[in-house]
Design a protein around this motif. Sequence first.
Motif, PDB file in Angstrom:
ATOM      1  N   GLY A 169      26.273  24.360  15.351  1.00  0.00           N
ATOM      2  CA  GLY A 169      26.141  23.612  14.099  1.00  0.00           C
ATOM      3  C   GLY A 169      26.243  22.108  14.325  1.00  0.00           C
ATOM      4  O   GLY A 169      25.483  21.331  13.736  1.00  0.00           O
ATOM      5  N   ASP A 170      27.160  21.691  15.200  1.00  0.00           N
ATOM      6  CA  ASP A 170      27.294  20.267  15.516  1.00  0.00           C
ATOM      7  C   ASP A 170      26.036  19.744  16.217  1.00  0.00           C
ATOM      8  O   ASP A 170      25.550  18.653  15.920  1.00  0.00           O
ATOM      9  N   ARG A 171      25.510  20.529  17.152  1.00  0.00           N
ATOM     10  CA  ARG A 171      24.271  20.135  17.844  1.00  0.00           C
ATOM     11  C   ARG A 171      23.124  19.997  16.854  1.00  0.00           C
ATOM     12  O   ARG A 171      22.344  19.043  16.909  1.00  0.00           O
ATOM     13  N   MET A 172      23.022  20.959  15.953  1.00  0.00           N
ATOM     14  CA  MET A 172      21.923  20.955  14.988  1.00  0.00           C
ATOM     15  C   MET A 172      22.068  19.795  14.013  1.00  0.00           C
ATOM     16  O   MET A 172      21.070  19.162  13.642  1.00  0.00           O
ATOM     17  N   GLU A 173      23.291  19.488  13.594  1.00  0.00           N
ATOM     18  CA  GLU A 173      23.515  18.366  12.682  1.00  0.00           C
ATOM     19  C   GLU A 173      23.102  17.044  13.338  1.00  0.00           C
ATOM     20  O   GLU A 173      22.445  16.211  12.720  1.00  0.00           O
ATOM     21  N   LYS A 174      23.471  16.868  14.603  1.00  0.00           N
ATOM     22  CA  LYS A 174      23.090  15.650  15.335  1.00  0.00           C
ATOM     23  C   LYS A 174      21.576  15.572  15.471  1.00  0.00           C
ATOM     24  O   LYS A 174      20.973  14.505  15.266  1.00  0.00           O
ATOM     25  N   SER A 175      20.943  16.681  15.808  1.00  0.00           N
ATOM     26  CA  SER A 175      19.488  16.707  15.939  1.00  0.00           C
ATOM     27  C   SER A 175      18.811  16.382  14.606  1.00  0.00           C
ATOM     28  O   SER A 175      17.827  15.640  14.563  1.00  0.00           O
ATOM     29  N   TRP A 176      19.328  16.940  13.522  1.00  0.00           N
ATOM     30  CA  TRP A 176      18.755  16.682  12.204  1.00  0.00           C
ATOM     31  C   TRP A 176      18.887  15.206  11.838  1.00  0.00           C
ATOM     32  O   TRP A 176      17.933  14.586  11.365  1.00  0.00           O
ATOM     33  N   ASN A 177      20.070  14.628  12.066  1.00  0.00           N
ATOM     34  CA  ASN A 177      20.273  13.211  11.747  1.00  0.00           C
ATOM     35  C   ASN A 177      19.342  12.318  12.570  1.00  0.00           C
ATOM     36  O   ASN A 177      18.777  11.357  12.045  1.00  0.00           O
ATOM     37  N   ASP A 178      19.180  12.627  13.858  1.00  0.00           N
ATOM     38  CA  ASP A 178      18.256  11.862  14.702  1.00  0.00           C
ATOM     39  C   ASP A 178      16.825  11.996  14.206  1.00  0.00           C
ATOM     40  O   ASP A 178      16.073  11.015  14.168  1.00  0.00           O
ATOM     41  N   HIS A 179      16.453  13.205  13.816  1.00  0.00           N
ATOM     42  CA  HIS A 179      15.097  13.460  13.324  1.00  0.00           C
ATOM     43  C   HIS A 179      14.839  12.708  12.013  1.00  0.00           C
ATOM     44  O   HIS A 179      13.758  12.142  11.816  1.00  0.00           O
ATOM     45  N   VAL A 180      15.832  12.683  11.125  1.00  0.00           N
ATOM     46  CA  VAL A 180      15.685  11.975   9.852  1.00  0.00           C
ATOM     47  C   VAL A 180      15.499  10.481  10.099  1.00  0.00           C
ATOM     48  O   VAL A 180      14.635   9.834   9.500  1.00  0.00           O
ATOM     49  N   LYS A 181      16.290   9.929  11.019  1.00  0.00           N
ATOM     50  CA  LYS A 181      16.153   8.499  11.327  1.00  0.00           C
ATOM     51  C   LYS A 181      14.767   8.188  11.898  1.00  0.00           C
ATOM     52  O   LYS A 181      14.136   7.197  11.537  1.00  0.00           O
ATOM     53  N   LYS A 182      14.289   9.052  12.791  1.00  0.00           N
ATOM     54  CA  LYS A 182      12.971   8.854  13.395  1.00  0.00           C
ATOM     55  C   LYS A 182      11.880   8.942  12.327  1.00  0.00           C
ATOM     56  O   LYS A 182      10.930   8.151  12.334  1.00  0.00           O
ATOM     57  N   CYS A 183      12.015   9.887  11.401  1.00  0.00           N
ATOM     58  CA  CYS A 183      11.014  10.047  10.341  1.00  0.00           C
ATOM     59  C   CYS A 183      11.043   8.875   9.363  1.00  0.00           C
ATOM     60  O   CYS A 183       9.997   8.469   8.852  1.00  0.00           O
ATOM     61  N   GLU A 184      12.227   8.336   9.090  1.00  0.00           N
ATOM     62  CA  GLU A 184      12.313   7.180   8.197  1.00  0.00           C
ATOM     63  C   GLU A 184      11.608   5.972   8.798  1.00  0.00           C
ATOM     64  O   GLU A 184      10.958   5.204   8.087  1.00  0.00           O
ATOM     65  N   LYS A 185      11.728   5.798  10.121  1.00  0.00           N
ATOM     66  CA  LYS A 185      11.052   4.678  10.781  1.00  0.00           C
ATOM     67  C   LYS A 185       9.536   4.828  10.704  1.00  0.00           C
ATOM     68  O   LYS A 185       8.815   3.850  10.555  1.00  0.00           O
ATOM     69  N   LYS A 186       9.055   6.069  10.817  1.00  0.00           N
ATOM     70  CA  LYS A 186       7.617   6.314  10.793  1.00  0.00           C
ATOM     71  C   LYS A 186       7.082   6.522   9.383  1.00  0.00           C
ATOM     72  O   LYS A 186       5.881   6.624   9.185  1.00  0.00           O
ATOM     73  N   GLY A 187       7.973   6.641   8.399  1.00  0.00           N
ATOM     74  CA  GLY A 187       7.544   6.858   7.023  1.00  0.00           C
ATOM     75  C   GLY A 187       7.071   8.273   6.757  1.00  0.00           C
ATOM     76  O   GLY A 187       6.247   8.493   5.879  1.00  0.00           O
ATOM     77  N   LYS A 188       7.578   9.244   7.525  1.00  0.00           N
ATOM     78  CA  LYS A 188       7.182  10.641   7.350  1.00  0.00           C
ATOM     79  C   LYS A 188       8.319  11.435   6.714  1.00  0.00           C
ATOM     80  O   LYS A 188       9.468  11.021   6.691  1.00  0.00           O
TER      81      LYS A 188
END
Length: 140
Positions: free
Chosen positions: A55-74
Amino acid sequence: MAEKLKGPCPYSTANWLSRFIYWWIFPLFRYGFRHPLTQDILYDVLPEDQSHLLGDRMEKSWNDHVKKCEKKGKKPSLYWAVIAEFKWEWGINGIFLVVSVPRDQMRIEWDAFMKPEVSIILPQGTKGIFSVLIITLLHK
């Protein structure tokens, strides 16, 4: 026999061959064939597979993915966050699975599951490139 199944999971101490052919889990299969399996009989969960760690790994991955998507506008996707986190583990296990499944087993699965579906999709007497490729690969 049930006492032998309790305790640490033998996967952590199994050699590469035992892991490759799933011999480490054979005692559980043999016991489960003769008796109903309950949670108190099963091996302990491996430390790396405990839910709080995953769960901790998945939460970190999700947060990283959200940040990456916000930068790209996706729009963020849980699918891609899971793939990003577990791609190496699943990829290696997938390779072992493909290598370890005998060709005859693939033919049995083709005959049982895929052949009827392909015959529904394709008109009688015609063969699509997909079915020709699969039949060629599975033919002896």
